[in-house]
Enzyme design. Structure first.
Site, PDB file in Angstrom:
ATOM      1  N   ASP A  11       0.888  -1.180   0.135  1.00  0.00           N
ATOM      2  CA  ASP A  11       0.048   0.065   0.158  1.00  0.00           C
ATOM      3  C   ASP A  11       0.978   1.312  -0.004  1.00  0.00           C
ATOM      4  O   ASP A  11       1.372   1.726   1.012  1.00  0.00           O
ATOM      5  CB  ASP A  11      -0.687   0.019   1.132  1.00  0.00           C
ATOM      6  CG  ASP A  11      -1.825   1.196   1.286  1.00  0.00           C
ATOM      7  OD1 ASP A  11      -2.198   1.760   0.121  1.00  0.00           O
ATOM      8  OD2 ASP A  11      -2.307   1.597   2.387  1.00  0.00           O
ATOM      9  N   GLU A  71      -1.395  -1.307  -4.844  1.00  0.00           N
ATOM     10  CA  GLU A  71      -2.604  -0.690  -5.033  1.00  0.00           C
ATOM     11  C   GLU A  71      -2.415   0.528  -5.630  1.00  0.00           C
ATOM     12  O   GLU A  71      -1.507   1.219  -5.903  1.00  0.00           O
ATOM     13  CB  GLU A  71      -3.212  -0.031  -3.746  1.00  0.00           C
ATOM     14  CG  GLU A  71      -4.517   0.415  -3.944  1.00  0.00           C
ATOM     15  CD  GLU A  71      -5.211   0.613  -2.388  1.00  0.00           C
ATOM     16  OE1 GLU A  71      -6.091   0.045  -1.995  1.00  0.00           O
ATOM     17  OE2 GLU A  71      -4.683   1.571  -1.744  1.00  0.00           O
ATOM     18  N   ASP A 143      -2.238   1.052   7.016  1.00  0.00           N
ATOM     19  CA  ASP A 143      -1.258   0.975   6.075  1.00  0.00           C
ATOM     20  C   ASP A 143      -1.067  -0.651   5.750  1.00  0.00           C
ATOM     21  O   ASP A 143      -1.074  -1.146   4.810  1.00  0.00           O
ATOM     22  CB  ASP A 143      -0.313   1.675   6.013  1.00  0.00           C
ATOM     23  CG  ASP A 143      -0.484   3.055   6.050  1.00  0.00           C
ATOM     24  OD1 ASP A 143      -1.044   3.659   5.253  1.00  0.00           O
ATOM     25  OD2 ASP A 143      -0.046   3.839   7.031  1.00  0.00           O
TER      26      ASP A 143
END
Length: 170
Positions: A11, A71, A143
């Protein structure tokens, strides 16, 4: 006979880049590790990107994943922040690619849909489903949790990705 596949989900973020490592065998998911790589906000951008690179490289080297998932960036109203996030995302894609891993990309809504069943959901829902899917999962902060969700999304979609790539290579 199937082999266990180790997946790292990433992420990306300039301040904090979350990472999560899972093992998958068929439909079975097993938590391996998760955490965050941080950069020093008082440093210049290039130095911060180096910190993210070096931290992620250590994680990839230490856990030896077979595949990676990152992502995709969403665009927000602050163009400068979006550009900086894009640079951090570049590091998040570069590190596993340089290690020879295939790198898949997933939209935030696809990640949520894979984990909680709908494309729009709250962080608490993701945390709850992570604990249901992998009861031994440990994550500190959003996160790391998001990175685990990205890895799970990839575990669910990796077969379709291979078929799509084979069709394109054709």
């Amino acid at each position: 006979m199937q082999n266990t596949i180790r997946i790292i989900g990433i992420d990306p973020g300039l301040r904090r880049t979350g990472w999560g490592v899972i093992d998958t065998l068929g439909n079975s998911l097993r938590f391996v590790a998760s955490g965050t790589v941080t950069s020093d906000g008082d440093m210049d951008l290039a130095s911060r990107l180096c910190q993210l690179h070096d931290g992620l490289a250590d994680i990839v080297h230490g856990y030896k994943p077979d595949e990676a998932a990152v992502e995709q960036t969403f665009v927000n109203k602050d163009a400068v922040a979006t550009l900086k996030l894009g640079q951090a995302r570049g590091i998040a894609m570069l590190v596993p690619a340089r290690a020879g891993l295939p790198v898949a990309e997933y939209a935030p809504n696809a990640v949520k849909k894979a984990v909680i069943g709908v494309g729009h959901g709250e962080k608490q829902q993701i945390h709850m489903m992570l604990k249901i899917l992998m009861p031994k999962a440990e994550f500190k902060g959003n996160d790391a949790a998001d990175a685990l969700a990205i890895a799970i999304c990839h575990a669910h979609n990796r077969g379709a990705n291979r078929l799509r790539q084979a069709a394109l290579a054709g």
